[in-house]
Write an enzyme that holds these catalytic residues in place. Structure first.
Site, PDB file in Angstrom:
ATOM      1  CG  MET A 305      20.266  -3.163  -0.207  1.00  0.00           C
ATOM      2  SD  MET A 305      19.736  -4.906  -0.524  1.00  0.00           S
ATOM      3  CE  MET A 305      20.082  -4.863  -2.208  1.00  0.00           C
ATOM      4  CD  GLU A 340      25.133  -6.534   2.513  1.00  0.00           C
ATOM      5  OE1 GLU A 340      24.948  -6.450   1.525  1.00  0.00           O
ATOM      6  OE2 GLU A 340      24.749  -6.934   3.469  1.00  0.00           O
TER       7      GLU A 340
HETATM    8 ZN   LIG Z   1      23.107 -10.843   1.303  1.00  0.00          ZN
END
Ligand SMILES: [Zn+2]
Length: 896
Positions: A305, A340
């Site tokens: 994330m 990311e």
């Molecule tokens: Zn992504």
């Protein structure tokens, strides 16, 4: 966010196809009054807007609760007597509204669990102006990655517990009462009270740490830039951190204590990626530091994330344990970091207004990860991966339950379902196609313009198209809209190819590629189509419009359409042309076009649009290739055919015989041991061949794997590190009861959380149904660890979908805590989606009707479409494959 399903389950890496799943749909946008984005969907009144959050949180990791205080600076835009914001699973003690020394306490606080909101009512109306809303509250620390959550993991020094946050898409509201929608950007100050001997980390560097003398310290972080709530991050635990400088930015990785050396590769690579991106985007990374925090455990739906300045990644997708890491793991570690880090711009600096345009985050980060891989690791030969990306998107995009790349999202659940193959894979494919259409340099200039103009704000897709058109002077909006605002896959039908006066003219008709029996009229697209005279450099491009077009090339000869594979469409040739031009000249095609032709043909064959015997003739031809990526595709086709015979042991044994005859010479050629300086694609092919030969019951491969495995029990070095994972996989899928018990004991004793997780996943990989049942029973206990159970059931489902589905439904209550709350409407259909039993359709329909809200049923509909397709393939295509096998086997006997 990066999805887990493609790269991380052991089975998908070595031999099995990945799961299929998808999103939801909704009604018309709701017109809402007032600023800042009047027409953006919202669950909140537009009367109040936050500009700054000052948050102070005291977690109690032992009790799995926390207490918080927040002071939110707000602008009241219209007089109101109440303020509504988002909150989930929070309890409120007190709320006051403060302005210029006056303080008013909320007279009443209403919590709406359904809407995930809290409303603070005040006795008197509040006039327009600036205020501070101060709230005292408490919340819970969960065991799945939603909101603030804990991870328990084994170490050589006993069990440890770390805490982290995961907020995308709508879980910041579990940590702070907030305007938890992406277009409410604000700045954040975070203060946390944590054990003094732990490391605390957030988006910004620590500015102050105050030891309270009672074993606890108060840690303050610097003020964040203006950003969306879903990008805030906090983590604390017994961590270690390593850093490097990249262009003046401190780049770090944070791991559990003792493992920081396993992050040396991603740390060094992150430095290179950051430099590359600073240059490409034309806007420097704006925060003082960029950490990547590695956590034990896993999630059903994401691997990493992009929290701004504080990327979170599960260990399996970043760390390289020298004992077991493979070439594939190394590439995953790089690619996940590249994805990311791309979000630090696409998503964090410039954010979509609302989840409708989620692809502006995910399509672009996916495209950028591949661009970074091609540029920084040309030796991995990843430019062919675009073909796989198309396949993965087209599969999902060719059933009636698909949706446009840009889609209307209404609810939190729908937003969560939008993280799918269309948003990621089709988004990436469309970007690649349009970049190819306008040229790389113009595209980059457009991206730079977009970043500069929209930094720290929110956008829609049209803002992006405008920037590209402005930078390149090329109108692309019509093509872009066709591919992002309408669903589905164009099919380019080659009608004829003829030579006249030294020129070849190819006539084309556009229809639609569908895997289900949808009778809906084919859509039309403006499709950029490129063709090449096979074996020459002669290339021409046309825009197919209104359903037809033609291409003229200088010179005469056979033609390949979608040369270079930049187009998001399937190509189908007349049978004679397929045989005489494509099949006969297969070796003259560029490798990327060989792969494209194989992939299109296999898919068209399964859906009955190309004769299966032609497809298998092409596969046989491709099996002679010495290119590892082509051999890998052939290997995966044999793996797919093997699965088509699941439940038919006699048919499967015949298929296996032909598969082994095709694949084992490849393994002999490549060998079990890595050669010095071999291509990395060859290294990955070795894993895939061993895995698939283990899958198709090749006795020689299984014996060799068992020999390595047995020797490793006495001395782990007996198996080369690069082979340990695949050797264990082959042993585990072919396990008997005693072997399963042996792996189980290893899992219980293992001290590395990463390897421990892999061992539990292996326990769920067995072909044997009784052992699969034991894995399901084990998954429903606390033994494997809170984040492993759902993955284990998923692994069982990839091989025994009916067993796994029935078990999950029968134990729903017991399994609830192991499944991400926001993902339940995706998880259960996904378990069923691999079934090819018509009876499953009714079972899944019944579950859906009883348990999934009508607005969140698209994953179910897609799973049902996939099951129907599987049933149809069994009925119609398998007999064609069987007929082909008869010939192939007759050939074997004749050769003897
Ligand atoms: Zn992504």
């Amino acid at each position: 966010m990066r999805r887990t399903l493609i790269s991380s389950t052991i089975a998908t890496v070595f031999s099995l196809a990945s799961f299929s799943f998808a999103p939801a749909f909704a009604a018309a946008p709701e017109a809402t009054a007032a600023v800042p984005h009047a027409n953006v969907t919202t669950q909140l009144p537009r009367t109040v807007r936050p500009t700054h959050y000052a948050i102070s949180v005291i977690p109690d990791a032992k009790a799995a609760t926390f207490s918080g205080k927040v002071q939110i600076t707000v602008e009241v835009l219209k007089p109101t007597s109440s303020i509504t914001l988002n909150a989930a699973d929070l309890a409120f003690q007190r709320a006051t509204l403060n302005a210029a020394g006056n303080s008013v306490e909320a007279a009443k606080i209403d919590v709406n669990n359904e809407e995930q909101t809290a409303t603070f009512h005040f006795a008197k109306p509040i006039s327009k102006g600036s205020y501070t809303l101060a709230i005292d509250y408490t919340g819970i620390i969960g065991i799945q990655a939603n909101g603030l959550f804990l991870v328990d993991y084994p170490t050589a020094n006993g069990q440890k517990r770390a805490i982290y946050t995961q907020f995308e898409n709508s879980d910041a509201r579990r940590f702070i009462p907030s305007w938890d929608e992406p277009n409410y950007k604000a700045t954040f100050d975070l203060e946390v009270t944590v054990p003094t001997d732990q490391m605390a980390v957030s988006n910004m560097p620590i500015t102050k740490k105050t030891d309270l003398g009672n074993g606890l310290s108060v840690v303050n972080f610097g003020t964040s830039p203006k950003m969306s709530t879903y990008l805030l991050f906090f983590g604390a635990g017994d961590f270690e951190r390593a850093t490097v400088d990249a262009d003046g930015t401190e780049v770090g990785v944070i791991t559990q204590r003792g493992l920081v050396s396993q992050a040396a590769f991603p740390l060094a690579e992150s430095k290179k990626i950051l430099r590359e991106y600073n240059d490409y985007f034309g806007v420097r990374f704006p925060l003082p530091k960029l950490d990547n925090i590695a956590s034990p455990g896993s999630s059903q739906f994401f691997g990493a994330m992009e929290n701004w300045g504080a990327i979170f990644t599960f260990e399996r997708d970043i760390l390289l344990d020298p004992a077991v890491a493979t070439q594939g793991d190394k590439e995953t570690s790089f690619i996940v970091a590249a994805h990311e880090m791309a979000h630090q711009w696409f998503g964090d600096l410039v954010t979509m207004q609302w989840w409708d345009d989620l692809w502006l985050n995910e399509g672009f980060a996916s495209w950028m990860e591949n661009r970074a891989t091609n540029r920084l690791h040309p030796e991995w030969n990843s430019e062919l991966s675009v073909v796989g990306v198309h396949q993965y998107a087209m599969e999902r995009d060719s059933v009636a339950s698909t949706h446009p790349v840009v889609q209307h999202i209404e609810t939190v659940e729908q937003a969560s379902q939008a993280f799918d193959e269309i948003t990621y894979g089709k988004g990436e494919s469309v970007i690649h196609m349009l970049e190819n259409y306008v040229g790389e340099d113009g595209w980059r200039d457009g991206v730079r313009l977009y970043m500069k103009e929209h930094a720290y704000t929110n956008t829609t897709s049209n803002d992006f198209w405008k920037a590209i058109e402005q930078a390149t002077g090329k109108p692309i909006r019509t093509i872009a809209h066709d591919f992002t605002l309408q669903p589905g896959v164009p099919m380019i039908n080659v009608v004829s190819s003829s030579c006249k006066a030294g020129k070849t003219t190819v006539a084309l008709i556009q229809s639609e590629f569908k895997r289900d029996a949808s009778t809906k009229k084919a859509l039309t697209w403006h499709v950029p189509v490129t063709a090449q005279l096979i074996g020459t450099n002669t290339v021409a491009t046309t825009l197919v419009t209104g359903g037809k077009g033609s291409i003229t090339l200088e010179g005469c000869g056979p033609v390949v359409v979608n040369a270079g594979q930049a187009g998001y469409y399937r190509t189908v040739y007349p049978q004679k042309m397929f045989k005489d031009d494509l099949l006969a000249n297969f070796t003259k095609l560029a490798p990327i076009d060989q792969l494209g032709l194989l992939s299109d043909s296999w898919s068209l064959g399964l859906s009955g649009q190309t004769s299966m015997s032609d497809v298998l003739a092409l596969t046989t031809e491709a099996a002679k290739s010495s290119n590892p990526q082509i051999m890998a595709k052939v290997t995966s086709i044999f793996g797919s055919m093997h699965r088509l015979y699941n439940g038919d042991p006699v048919g499967q044994a015949r298929l296996d015989k032909v598969a082994i005859a095709a694949l084992s010479p490849m393994l002999t050629q490549i060998g079990w041991t890595a050669k010095p300086d071999e291509l990395s694609t060859a290294t990955k092919l070795r894993d895939q061949l061993i895995g698939t030969l283990g899958e198709v019951n090749d006795p020689a491969t299984i014996d060799q794997a068992r020999r390595y495995f047995a020797a490793s029990v006495a001395s782990p070095e007996a198996t080369p590190a690069a082979l340990r994972k695949v050797v264990s996989y082959v042993v585990a899928i072919n396990a008997d009861s005693a072997t399963w018990d042996q792996i189980h004991t290893s899992a219980q004793n293992e001290k590395s959380p990463l390897i421990k997780d892999q061992l539990y996943e292996l326990l769920a990989s067995a072909k044997d149904k009784t052992l699969a049942q034991r894995a399901l029973d084990l998954a429903s206990t606390d033994e494997p660890g809170a984040t492993n159970s759902a993955g284990m059931i998923g692994s069982v489902a990839s091989r025994h979908p009916d067993l796994a589905f029935d078990f999950t439904i029968a134990h729903l209550k017991q399994l609830e805590k192991f499944i991400d709350g926001s993902s339940r409407s995706r998880y259960i259909p996904r378990i069923a989606g691999n079934s090819s039993d018509a009876a499953m359709i009714g079972k899944l329909e019944a579950y859906t009707k009883a348990n999934i809200s009508p607005k969140a049923r698209r994953d179910s509909e897609t799973a049902i479409a996939n099951i129907k397709f599987n049933v149809q393939v069994r009925a119609k295509r398998v007999p064609e494959i069987t007929a082909w096998l008869d010939n192939a086997l007759a050939g074997f006997s004749a050769a003897k």
